[in-house]
Design a protein around this motif. Structure first.
Motif: not given
Lengths: 289, 340
Positions: B128-129, B158, B160
């Motif tokens: 997750d971020f 990442v 997103p």
């Protein structure tokens, strides 16, 4: 045919010569401790450009770089080796760019320069090692790309013949202009700086590099080639939402310093007894043999 | 939609090993995300020849594009295939080898789709971020983990908001394994002309010459490796002598390659080959981070170095403090004496 050539060059921290003080105690990179250099592969690209200029009299070579005002130094280093002119893209809006936003900015500048036959760049930059900007610039401009070039063998009749190194071999390709080519670091090294050109361009600067009350102001008025082109996002008709951090699809989640797990090691001397003892131990434990 | 795609690279009708390594990794990621693993391959005369090299790695659906001018690889037709296929299929992840082909194709595709691409990842994970700037939270993103800054730091990247999340991985970094579970194994043969524009074949390959690798560093169980401390090209030859008696492969650090002691295809490290042998013998290698990144998973590391404080000694199991000229002939001599 005369060629209008643009060489993409990046000012990079010299990550190959990372000294003890390059990393701070907190594990972040101390950029100030690393000298800023002309990205090595970009010099190989410049050499290919200068050779084409020699083979095709009347051709021009321009350096295009994006960075803070001090990146003007990269343009000067190109001029000292035989480039004709340079463009610095500098604007806070360009900051924080990943490869895609960088490519967008460079592509808009190349479009602004106009009429470019060949865009040459190093295969990759040593601070990121991604090799992505060349192909992404090509895609943004709708130009054909040839990557991993070892040598541009010939340019004629609107086509370039290029020797590439590929995994486990070599390939020769023929591609139509306009063309983006990325050049390997193992290609011919760049010629050294030419003393005459160093004298000529020593005071060549971008406007933002100049101090107030510049002592060379009279010189700049007299010799227009000493004023290097400096462009902002607006100057190249760029869309700010596609530049810099805003135009970057990737985000850095975390950055960690590398700490290797130290092992408990056995230290031996080079004596016959020690070396034979180690060999016997490895054989008896079936590790070797 | 939302599946994991692997672009499979070929030479003739042989699927590259790195692609099989990525299929294995892709399968794990797909299982974790609860989606399917899809593969895409493009070439000439490959129908019937490549399927059996791809499906056993747990592929649910394989897209085979077989048409003229798709081999040898050139950028534009393969870009057209991936871009148009991804517009239809909308994958969430796309993996490809960090090879000459993958590093030519990946950026062009990512630019065309405006999706993020991370080169030369050494690890891929799902996580997750939380974006501190926008305050948005994201579930199950692909963590693209790679060394940066000449190998001095490791960054987790990442993507997103853009799909697919694209990453390239070097050969040997992931390990391939046949899939023991059940995968659908569907194969489709789309019409190439529907995907590749007629203008795509602009680059003509006049000559294409590829030789089989001269060594098997990646799969070697013993690697003898030399650095700048080998002193010269002639000095470096000692390693081939040692490798011969040990049935080992010879590797090198970037410093040794840059100094011309040995060919670049033997370079071990972040920008070379990654090895995981049983025994790694580092001779005259100081141990820059970028080298260690390519050999730290070796089971046993032996360092031969005249400098007792060489950084590589910290991760070595055995350190022999001495010159390579003295120690290597002794290793050869005592191995011959004791191995029979």
């Amino acid at each position: 045919m005369t060629l209008k050539i643009v060489v993409l060059a990046k000012q990079v921290p010299d990550t190959r010569n990372v000294g003890k003080d390059a990393m701070t105690a907190e594990g972040t990179v101390n950029r100030a401790a690393l000298p800023a250099i002309f990205n090595p592969d970009d010099l190989n690209a410049l050499e290919q450009a200068l050779r084409l200029k020699e083979q095709h009299p009347g051709s021009t070579v321009a350096i295009l770089t994006m960075g803070p005002p001090r990146a003007g130094e990269i343009i000067r280093q190109g001029l000292y080796r035989g480039a004709d002119t340079g463009y610095l893209l500098t604007d806070r809006l360009f900051a924080g760019a990943d490869t895609l936003a960088t490519s967008y900015a460079l592509a808009t500048a190349i479009r602004k320069i106009g009429g470019v036959d060949l865009v040459l760049g190093g295969r990759q930059a040593i601070d990121g090692d991604t090799a992505q900007v060349g192909p992404q610039v090509a895609e943004k401009l709708g130009m054909t790309q040839v990557t991993y070039a070892q040598e541009i063998l010939d340019v004629k009749d609107g086509k370039a013949t290029i020797l590439r190194s590929i995994d486990g071999g070599v390939e020769t390709v023929e591609a139509p202009l306009p063309l983006v080519v990325t050049v390997n670091g193992t290609a011919a090294p760049c010629r050294p700086q030419n003393v005459r050109l160093v004298m000529k361009y020593k005071w060549a600067t971008c406007p933002s590099e100049r101090p107030e009350n510049d002592p060379h102001a009279a010189l700049y008025a007299e010799r227009p080639y000493l004023t290097l082109t400096q462009w902002t996002v607006a100057d190249v008709d760029g869309d700010p939402s596609q530049c810099g951090f805003a135009g970057s699809p990737t985000r850095v989640k975390t950055v960690q310093n590398i700490v290797f797990q130290a092992k408990e090691s056995k230290t031996l001397t080079a004596s016959d007894a020690d070396v034979e003892g180690l060999v016997q131990e490895l054989i008896s434990e079936k590790i070797i043999g | 939609m939302d599946n994991v795609f692997v672009y499979c690279e070929i030479e003739g009708t042989v699927v590259a090993e790195v692609s099989q390594e990525l299929l294995t990794k892709g399968r794990k990621l797909a299982d974790e995300l609860g989606v399917e693993l899809h593969a895409v391959v493009a070439g000439t005369g490959i129908r019937g020849a490549v399927e059996s090299q791809i499906l056993p790695y747990g592929v649910d659906k394989l897209f085979v594009f077989d048409g003229k001018d798709l081999f040898p690889y050139t950028s534009a037709p393969h870009t057209d295939i991936l871009v148009n296929l991804f517009r239809e299929e909308k994958p969430q992840i796309c993996l490809m080898g960090a090879t000459v082909i993958g590093r030519d194709l990946g950026p062009r595709v990512s630019s065309s789709l405006t999706s993020g691409l991370t080169a030369d990842c050494t690890q891929l994970e799902i996580g997750d971020f939380d974006d501190v700037k926008t305050g948005k939270s994201y579930k199950n993103l692909l963590y693209q983990i790679r060394p940066a800054f000449g190998g001095n730091i490791v960054a987790t990247i990442v993507n997103p908001d853009h799909r697919p999340q694209m990453a390239t991985v070097r050969s040997g970094v992931m390990q391939k394994a046949l899939y023991a579970g059940k995968a659908r194994g569907e194969v489709v043969y789309p019409e190439v002309d529907r995907y590749v524009s007629p203008e795509a074949n602009v680059v003509k390959v006049l000559d294409h010459h590829v030789e089989a690798a001269r060594h098997n560093l990646k799969g070697a169980s013993i690697v003898v490796s030399g650095g700048y401390g080998m002193g010269s090209k002639e000095g470096f030859q000692m390693l081939f002598d040692l490798a011969k008696v040990l049935h080992a492969e010879v590797g090198a650090s970037r410093a040794a390659v840059d100094a011309g002691f040995c060919d670049a295809d033997r370079q071990i490290g972040q920008t070379g080959v990654t090895v995981h042998p049983k025994v790694y013998i580092a001779c005259g290698i100081s141990g820059q981070i970028q080298h260690i990144a390519g050999m730290q998973d070796s089971s046993i590391i032996i360092s031969v170095n005249s400098d007792p404080d060489a950084p590589i000694n910290k991760i070595a199991d055995y350190v022999i403090v001495g010159t390579v000229e003295e120690v290597i002939p002794k290793l050869i001599k005592y191995y011959k004496k004791n191995s029979k």
